[in-house]
Write a protein that holds these residues in place. Sequence first.
Motif, PDB file in Angstrom:
ATOM      1  N   THR A  67       0.834  -1.205   0.000  1.00  0.00           N
ATOM      2  CA  THR A  67       0.000   0.000   0.000  1.00  0.00           C
ATOM      3  C   THR A  67       0.868   1.254   0.000  1.00  0.00           C
ATOM      4  O   THR A  67       0.601   2.205  -0.738  1.00  0.00           O
ATOM      5  CB  THR A  67      -0.931   0.000   1.230  1.00  0.00           C
ATOM      6  OG1 THR A  67      -1.764  -1.162   1.176  1.00  0.00           O
ATOM      7  CG2 THR A  67      -1.795   1.240   1.284  1.00  0.00           C
ATOM      8  N   ILE A  68       1.909   1.257   0.805  1.00  0.00           N
ATOM      9  CA  ILE A  68       2.811   2.412   0.883  1.00  0.00           C
ATOM     10  C   ILE A  68       3.461   2.662  -0.474  1.00  0.00           C
ATOM     11  O   ILE A  68       3.529   3.805  -0.931  1.00  0.00           O
ATOM     12  CB  ILE A  68       3.870   2.203   1.983  1.00  0.00           C
ATOM     13  CG1 ILE A  68       3.220   2.294   3.362  1.00  0.00           C
ATOM     14  CG2 ILE A  68       5.015   3.206   1.852  1.00  0.00           C
ATOM     15  CD1 ILE A  68       4.097   1.815   4.503  1.00  0.00           C
ATOM     16  N   ARG A  69       3.946   1.606  -1.125  1.00  0.00           N
ATOM     17  CA  ARG A  69       4.582   1.774  -2.442  1.00  0.00           C
ATOM     18  C   ARG A  69       3.621   2.401  -3.437  1.00  0.00           C
ATOM     19  O   ARG A  69       3.979   3.324  -4.175  1.00  0.00           O
ATOM     20  CB  ARG A  69       5.093   0.438  -2.974  1.00  0.00           C
ATOM     21  CG  ARG A  69       6.434   0.042  -2.413  1.00  0.00           C
ATOM     22  CD  ARG A  69       7.044  -1.138  -3.153  1.00  0.00           C
ATOM     23  NE  ARG A  69       6.242  -2.348  -3.111  1.00  0.00           N
ATOM     24  CZ  ARG A  69       6.195  -3.180  -2.082  1.00  0.00           C
ATOM     25  NH1 ARG A  69       6.914  -2.936  -1.003  1.00  0.00           N
ATOM     26  NH2 ARG A  69       5.449  -4.268  -2.120  1.00  0.00           N
ATOM     27  N   VAL A  70       2.384   1.917  -3.463  1.00  0.00           N
ATOM     28  CA  VAL A  70       1.388   2.433  -4.407  1.00  0.00           C
ATOM     29  C   VAL A  70       1.071   3.899  -4.098  1.00  0.00           C
ATOM     30  O   VAL A  70       1.071   4.753  -4.998  1.00  0.00           O
ATOM     31  CB  VAL A  70       0.103   1.579  -4.370  1.00  0.00           C
ATOM     32  CG1 VAL A  70      -1.041   2.252  -5.092  1.00  0.00           C
ATOM     33  CG2 VAL A  70       0.371   0.201  -4.969  1.00  0.00           C
ATOM     34  N   GLU A  71       0.805   4.202  -2.835  1.00  0.00           N
ATOM     35  CA  GLU A  71       0.412   5.564  -2.470  1.00  0.00           C
ATOM     36  C   GLU A  71       1.555   6.560  -2.617  1.00  0.00           C
ATOM     37  O   GLU A  71       1.336   7.700  -3.011  1.00  0.00           O
ATOM     38  CB  GLU A  71      -0.177   5.588  -1.064  1.00  0.00           C
ATOM     39  CG  GLU A  71      -1.518   4.879  -1.000  1.00  0.00           C
ATOM     40  CD  GLU A  71      -2.135   4.853   0.387  1.00  0.00           C
ATOM     41  OE1 GLU A  71      -1.596   5.492   1.316  1.00  0.00           O
ATOM     42  OE2 GLU A  71      -3.172   4.175   0.535  1.00  0.00           O
ATOM     43  N   ILE A 125       4.024   4.727   6.933  1.00  0.00           N
ATOM     44  CA  ILE A 125       5.418   4.312   7.032  1.00  0.00           C
ATOM     45  C   ILE A 125       5.828   4.181   8.497  1.00  0.00           C
ATOM     46  O   ILE A 125       6.531   3.235   8.870  1.00  0.00           O
ATOM     47  CB  ILE A 125       6.340   5.296   6.272  1.00  0.00           C
ATOM     48  CG1 ILE A 125       6.108   5.146   4.756  1.00  0.00           C
ATOM     49  CG2 ILE A 125       7.808   5.063   6.624  1.00  0.00           C
ATOM     50  CD1 ILE A 125       6.794   6.196   3.909  1.00  0.00           C
ATOM     51  N   GLU A 126       5.378   5.105   9.345  1.00  0.00           N
ATOM     52  CA  GLU A 126       5.670   4.995  10.777  1.00  0.00           C
ATOM     53  C   GLU A 126       5.117   3.692  11.345  1.00  0.00           C
ATOM     54  O   GLU A 126       5.801   2.987  12.099  1.00  0.00           O
ATOM     55  CB  GLU A 126       5.089   6.188  11.530  1.00  0.00           C
ATOM     56  CG  GLU A 126       5.831   7.487  11.306  1.00  0.00           C
ATOM     57  CD  GLU A 126       5.165   8.677  11.979  1.00  0.00           C
ATOM     58  OE1 GLU A 126       4.118   8.499  12.656  1.00  0.00           O
ATOM     59  OE2 GLU A 126       5.687   9.796  11.825  1.00  0.00           O
ATOM     60  N   LEU A 127       3.880   3.357  10.993  1.00  0.00           N
ATOM     61  CA  LEU A 127       3.283   2.099  11.449  1.00  0.00           C
ATOM     62  C   LEU A 127       4.064   0.907  10.898  1.00  0.00           C
ATOM     63  O   LEU A 127       4.378  -0.034  11.630  1.00  0.00           O
ATOM     64  CB  LEU A 127       1.814   2.026  11.026  1.00  0.00           C
ATOM     65  CG  LEU A 127       1.094   0.718  11.340  1.00  0.00           C
ATOM     66  CD1 LEU A 127       1.089   0.461  12.842  1.00  0.00           C
ATOM     67  CD2 LEU A 127      -0.323   0.744  10.796  1.00  0.00           C
ATOM     68  N   PHE A 128       4.372   0.953   9.611  1.00  0.00           N
ATOM     69  CA  PHE A 128       5.132  -0.123   8.976  1.00  0.00           C
ATOM     70  C   PHE A 128       6.443  -0.355   9.720  1.00  0.00           C
ATOM     71  O   PHE A 128       6.800  -1.498  10.019  1.00  0.00           O
ATOM     72  CB  PHE A 128       5.402   0.237   7.509  1.00  0.00           C
ATOM     73  CG  PHE A 128       6.226  -0.781   6.774  1.00  0.00           C
ATOM     74  CD1 PHE A 128       5.628  -1.871   6.168  1.00  0.00           C
ATOM     75  CD2 PHE A 128       7.606  -0.648   6.683  1.00  0.00           C
ATOM     76  CE1 PHE A 128       6.380  -2.814   5.485  1.00  0.00           C
ATOM     77  CE2 PHE A 128       8.373  -1.579   6.006  1.00  0.00           C
ATOM     78  CZ  PHE A 128       7.750  -2.666   5.408  1.00  0.00           C
ATOM     79  N   LEU A 134      12.245  -6.892  10.696  1.00  0.00           N
ATOM     80  CA  LEU A 134      13.683  -6.653  10.607  1.00  0.00           C
ATOM     81  C   LEU A 134      13.957  -5.179  10.360  1.00  0.00           C
ATOM     82  O   LEU A 134      13.320  -4.551   9.503  1.00  0.00           O
ATOM     83  CB  LEU A 134      14.298  -7.479   9.479  1.00  0.00           C
ATOM     84  CG  LEU A 134      14.117  -8.998   9.606  1.00  0.00           C
ATOM     85  CD1 LEU A 134      14.556  -9.696   8.336  1.00  0.00           C
ATOM     86  CD2 LEU A 134      14.877  -9.533  10.806  1.00  0.00           C
ATOM     87  N   VAL A 135      14.916  -4.629  11.071  1.00  0.00           N
ATOM     88  CA  VAL A 135      15.223  -3.206  10.983  1.00  0.00           C
ATOM     89  C   VAL A 135      15.607  -2.797   9.561  1.00  0.00           C
ATOM     90  O   VAL A 135      15.199  -1.741   9.081  1.00  0.00           O
ATOM     91  CB  VAL A 135      16.351  -2.831  11.977  1.00  0.00           C
ATOM     92  CG1 VAL A 135      16.802  -1.405  11.776  1.00  0.00           C
ATOM     93  CG2 VAL A 135      15.883  -3.050  13.408  1.00  0.00           C
ATOM     94  N   HIS A 136      16.344  -3.637   8.858  1.00  0.00           N
ATOM     95  CA  HIS A 136      16.795  -3.236   7.525  1.00  0.00           C
ATOM     96  C   HIS A 136      15.657  -3.209   6.496  1.00  0.00           C
ATOM     97  O   HIS A 136      15.844  -2.736   5.382  1.00  0.00           O
ATOM     98  CB  HIS A 136      17.960  -4.118   7.040  1.00  0.00           C
ATOM     99  CG  HIS A 136      17.568  -5.497   6.634  1.00  0.00           C
ATOM    100  ND1 HIS A 136      17.433  -6.530   7.526  1.00  0.00           N
ATOM    101  CD2 HIS A 136      17.279  -5.994   5.418  1.00  0.00           C
ATOM    102  CE1 HIS A 136      17.078  -7.610   6.885  1.00  0.00           C
ATOM    103  NE2 HIS A 136      16.975  -7.327   5.601  1.00  0.00           N
ATOM    104  N   LEU A 137      14.478  -3.666   6.871  1.00  0.00           N
ATOM    105  CA  LEU A 137      13.313  -3.591   5.979  1.00  0.00           C
ATOM    106  C   LEU A 137      12.507  -2.303   6.185  1.00  0.00           C
ATOM    107  O   LEU A 137      11.560  -2.041   5.447  1.00  0.00           O
ATOM    108  CB  LEU A 137      12.397  -4.801   6.195  1.00  0.00           C
ATOM    109  CG  LEU A 137      12.988  -6.155   5.833  1.00  0.00           C
ATOM    110  CD1 LEU A 137      12.004  -7.267   6.196  1.00  0.00           C
ATOM    111  CD2 LEU A 137      13.360  -6.224   4.368  1.00  0.00           C
ATOM    112  N   GLN A 138      12.882  -1.520   7.189  1.00  0.00           N
ATOM    113  CA  GLN A 138      12.149  -0.285   7.442  1.00  0.00           C
ATOM    114  C   GLN A 138      12.277   0.669   6.262  1.00  0.00           C
ATOM    115  O   GLN A 138      13.218   0.602   5.482  1.00  0.00           O
ATOM    116  CB  GLN A 138      12.663   0.377   8.720  1.00  0.00           C
ATOM    117  CG  GLN A 138      12.300  -0.396   9.958  1.00  0.00           C
ATOM    118  CD  GLN A 138      12.724   0.302  11.224  1.00  0.00           C
ATOM    119  OE1 GLN A 138      13.526   1.226  11.212  1.00  0.00           O
ATOM    120  NE2 GLN A 138      12.182  -0.146  12.346  1.00  0.00           N
ATOM    121  N   LYS A 139      11.294   1.554   6.135  1.00  0.00           N
ATOM    122  CA  LYS A 139      11.233   2.493   5.022  1.00  0.00           C
ATOM    123  C   LYS A 139      11.534   3.908   5.496  1.00  0.00           C
ATOM    124  O   LYS A 139      11.239   4.262   6.624  1.00  0.00           O
ATOM    125  CB  LYS A 139       9.844   2.465   4.388  1.00  0.00           C
ATOM    126  CG  LYS A 139       9.475   1.123   3.784  1.00  0.00           C
ATOM    127  CD  LYS A 139       8.117   1.187   3.130  1.00  0.00           C
ATOM    128  CE  LYS A 139       7.753  -0.114   2.470  1.00  0.00           C
ATOM    129  NZ  LYS A 139       8.620  -0.470   1.360  1.00  0.00           N
TER     130      LYS A 139
END
Length: 163
Positions: A67-71, A125-128, A134-139
């Motif tokens: 959803t984040i990528r699309v928005e 993104i904050e929620l994600f 995993l930390v390295h997957l954070q946006k």
Amino acid sequence: MSPSDWTDIVERKITEAQNRGEFDDLPGRGEPLDLREDPFVRPEWRLAHRMLKHARFTLDWIELGKTIRVEAAQCRKLLEDQLLWANRVLCSTDEMIEVEAELDDGYRWTISNYTERARKVNEKIELFNLIVPLVHLQKHKVSIAEDLRRFREHWPQKTQGSR
């Protein structure tokens, strides 16, 4: 040691073992992998995992990431589309006073609409980042100020005095 240091060490060790021929006589060599069962899932959970997979179930954080990528892409497209629109309006044959008023209205609408949409994406993104395992997957958050700075740079010059 950083994760990339570990990756380098592991890759070097694997290459050294390959060169020594330690992988030459492994069972199943040259045959396709059987990926019907996930080897990392405990046997008592495999049926549940298979049912969820067939039901096309995914984890919340994976769906949220999609959803984040699309928005975020829609936010960027909004700015791009409005720049194209502004340049078409500027090239129109209408009276310059009407064109400038239309561009001013479009500019204010774009800034407001983009800011609101990007703010909502940043909340997601904050929620994600809180639920991703995993930390390295954070946006990284959308840089609203930087995006708007670039947008202002490319906005047609004739109306910049009214901002």
